[in-house]
Design a protein around this motif. Structure first.
Motif, PDB file in Angstrom:
ATOM      1  N   GLY A  51      -8.541  14.205  23.964  1.00  0.00           N
ATOM      2  CA  GLY A  51      -7.516  13.253  23.605  1.00  0.00           C
ATOM      3  C   GLY A  51      -6.928  13.496  22.242  1.00  0.00           C
ATOM      4  N   TRP A  52      -5.859  12.774  21.993  1.00  0.00           N
ATOM      5  CA  TRP A  52      -5.187  12.783  20.710  1.00  0.00           C
ATOM      6  C   TRP A  52      -5.217  11.382  20.123  1.00  0.00           C
ATOM      7  CZ3 TRP A  52      -3.689  17.075  18.202  1.00  0.00           C
ATOM      8  CH2 TRP A  52      -3.519  18.241  18.956  1.00  0.00           C
ATOM      9  N   TYR A  53      -5.614  11.304  18.880  1.00  0.00           N
ATOM     10  CA  TYR A  53      -5.606  10.069  18.123  1.00  0.00           C
ATOM     11  C   TYR A  53      -4.729  10.261  16.894  1.00  0.00           C
ATOM     12  CZ  TYR A  53      -9.662   8.536  20.882  1.00  0.00           C
ATOM     13  OH  TYR A  53     -10.511   8.166  21.901  1.00  0.00           O
ATOM     14  N   ARG A  54      -4.306   9.168  16.316  1.00  0.00           N
ATOM     15  CA  ARG A  54      -3.548   9.262  15.081  1.00  0.00           C
ATOM     16  C   ARG A  54      -3.979   8.170  14.121  1.00  0.00           C
ATOM     17  NH1 ARG A  54       2.475   7.701  17.427  1.00  0.00           N
ATOM     18  NH2 ARG A  54       2.103   5.449  17.758  1.00  0.00           N
ATOM     19  N   GLN A  55      -3.770   8.446  12.849  1.00  0.00           N
ATOM     20  CA  GLN A  55      -4.193   7.520  11.820  1.00  0.00           C
ATOM     21  C   GLN A  55      -3.214   7.560  10.660  1.00  0.00           C
ATOM     22  OE1 GLN A  55      -8.146   8.237  10.249  1.00  0.00           O
ATOM     23  NE2 GLN A  55      -8.448   6.041   9.906  1.00  0.00           N
ATOM     24  N   VAL A  56      -2.878   6.390  10.170  1.00  0.00           N
ATOM     25  CA  VAL A  56      -2.036   6.259   8.986  1.00  0.00           C
ATOM     26  C   VAL A  56      -2.850   5.567   7.909  1.00  0.00           C
ATOM     27  CG1 VAL A  56       0.092   6.201  10.331  1.00  0.00           C
ATOM     28  CG2 VAL A  56      -1.067   4.064   9.765  1.00  0.00           C
ATOM     29  N   PRO A  57      -2.478   5.732   6.636  1.00  0.00           N
ATOM     30  CA  PRO A  57      -3.244   5.109   5.561  1.00  0.00           C
ATOM     31  C   PRO A  57      -3.372   3.606   5.734  1.00  0.00           C
ATOM     32  CG  PRO A  57      -1.734   6.724   4.665  1.00  0.00           C
ATOM     33  CD  PRO A  57      -1.393   6.580   6.119  1.00  0.00           C
ATOM     34  N   GLY A  58      -4.582   3.119   5.560  1.00  0.00           N
ATOM     35  CA  GLY A  58      -4.835   1.693   5.640  1.00  0.00           C
ATOM     36  C   GLY A  58      -5.010   1.137   7.030  1.00  0.00           C
ATOM     37  N   LYS A  59      -4.910   1.987   8.040  1.00  0.00           N
ATOM     38  CA  LYS A  59      -5.052   1.519   9.402  1.00  0.00           C
ATOM     39  C   LYS A  59      -6.130   2.303  10.139  1.00  0.00           C
ATOM     40  CE  LYS A  59      -0.374  -0.259  10.090  1.00  0.00           C
ATOM     41  NZ  LYS A  59       0.820  -0.253  10.982  1.00  0.00           N
ATOM     42  N   GLN A  60      -6.628   1.691  11.194  1.00  0.00           N
ATOM     43  CA  GLN A  60      -7.665   2.303  12.001  1.00  0.00           C
ATOM     44  C   GLN A  60      -7.074   3.391  12.883  1.00  0.00           C
ATOM     45  OE1 GLN A  60      -9.761  -0.488  14.510  1.00  0.00           O
ATOM     46  NE2 GLN A  60     -11.634   0.728  14.459  1.00  0.00           N
ATOM     47  N   ARG A  61      -7.864   4.398  13.125  1.00  0.00           N
ATOM     48  CA  ARG A  61      -7.448   5.456  14.025  1.00  0.00           C
ATOM     49  C   ARG A  61      -7.229   4.889  15.427  1.00  0.00           C
ATOM     50  NH1 ARG A  61     -10.857  10.957  13.817  1.00  0.00           N
ATOM     51  NH2 ARG A  61     -10.293  10.566  11.628  1.00  0.00           N
ATOM     52  N   GLU A  62      -6.136   5.285  16.063  1.00  0.00           N
ATOM     53  CA  GLU A  62      -5.804   4.751  17.366  1.00  0.00           C
ATOM     54  C   GLU A  62      -5.600   5.866  18.378  1.00  0.00           C
ATOM     55  OE1 GLU A  62      -2.106   2.657  17.560  1.00  0.00           O
ATOM     56  OE2 GLU A  62      -0.947   4.291  16.657  1.00  0.00           O
ATOM     57  N   LEU A  63      -5.921   5.547  19.618  1.00  0.00           N
ATOM     58  CA  LEU A  63      -5.718   6.489  20.706  1.00  0.00           C
ATOM     59  C   LEU A  63      -4.238   6.639  21.001  1.00  0.00           C
ATOM     60  CD1 LEU A  63      -6.834   8.226  23.099  1.00  0.00           C
ATOM     61  CD2 LEU A  63      -6.785   6.117  24.448  1.00  0.00           C
ATOM     62  N   VAL A  64      -3.789   7.870  21.103  1.00  0.00           N
ATOM     63  CA  VAL A  64      -2.421   8.171  21.497  1.00  0.00           C
ATOM     64  C   VAL A  64      -2.364   8.532  22.976  1.00  0.00           C
ATOM     65  CG1 VAL A  64      -0.429   9.672  21.121  1.00  0.00           C
ATOM     66  CG2 VAL A  64      -1.831   8.941  19.176  1.00  0.00           C
ATOM     67  N   ALA A  65      -3.200   9.457  23.380  1.00  0.00           N
ATOM     68  CA  ALA A  65      -3.246   9.897  24.767  1.00  0.00           C
ATOM     69  C   ALA A  65      -4.573  10.573  25.027  1.00  0.00           C
ATOM     70  CB  ALA A  65      -2.092  10.861  25.080  1.00  0.00           C
ATOM     71  N   ALA A  66      -5.043  10.471  26.254  1.00  0.00           N
ATOM     72  CA  ALA A  66      -6.286  11.110  26.645  1.00  0.00           C
ATOM     73  C   ALA A  66      -6.152  11.654  28.051  1.00  0.00           C
ATOM     74  CB  ALA A  66      -7.459  10.131  26.565  1.00  0.00           C
ATOM     75  N   ILE A  67      -6.893  12.694  28.328  1.00  0.00           N
ATOM     76  CA  ILE A  67      -6.869  13.312  29.644  1.00  0.00           C
ATOM     77  C   ILE A  67      -8.272  13.763  29.998  1.00  0.00           C
ATOM     78  CG2 ILE A  67      -6.197  15.538  28.629  1.00  0.00           C
ATOM     79  CD1 ILE A  67      -4.629  16.075  31.254  1.00  0.00           C
TER      80      ILE A  67
END
Length: 120
Positions: free
Chosen positions: A35-51
């Motif tokens: 999968g792909w996750y993304r994270q921005v400063p001050g926020k929790q890492r979130e799922l973008v897509a998974a396979i």
């Protein structure tokens, strides 16, 4: 030991496209979900897509219709095609892979991330 290396990040204008790649290497017998996750400063890492290894796909609502995840099991590689990019997509994107051990324990491996910056 498993290593994941992301590539393809960069700077793009809003509405543009990028294609991320993540190649897994090392001691790999098989890989379950990637999968792909993304994270921005001050926020929790979130799922973008998974396979999954069987091809089942899940997308975050915010990227549905714009992003496409795919994988090449023979190459232990997962891709993320990102179209119609928005400034809100700006983040560090991380690749994740679940690798089962011989005793049946799933080990979660992460890449170091690749930065995607979408300008307005």
């Amino acid at each position: 030991q498993v290593q994941l290396v992301e590539s393809g990040g960069g700077l793009v204008q809003a509405g543009g496209s990028l294609r991320l790649s993540c190649a897994a290497s090392g001691s790999i017998f098989s890989i379950n979900a990637m999968g792909w996750y993304r994270q921005v400063p001050g926020k929790q890492r979130e799922l973008v897509a998974a396979i999954t290894s069987g091809g089942s796909i899940n997308y975050a609502d915010s990227v549905k219709g714009r992003f496409t995840i795919s994988r090449d099991n023979a190459k232990n590689t997962v891709y993320l095609q990102m179209n119609s990019l928005k400034p809100e997509d700006t983040a560090v994107y991380f690749c994740d892979a679940g690798v089962p051990t011989r005793v049946g324990v799933l080990m979660d491996y992460w890449g170091k991330g690749t930065l995607v910056t979408v300008s307005s």
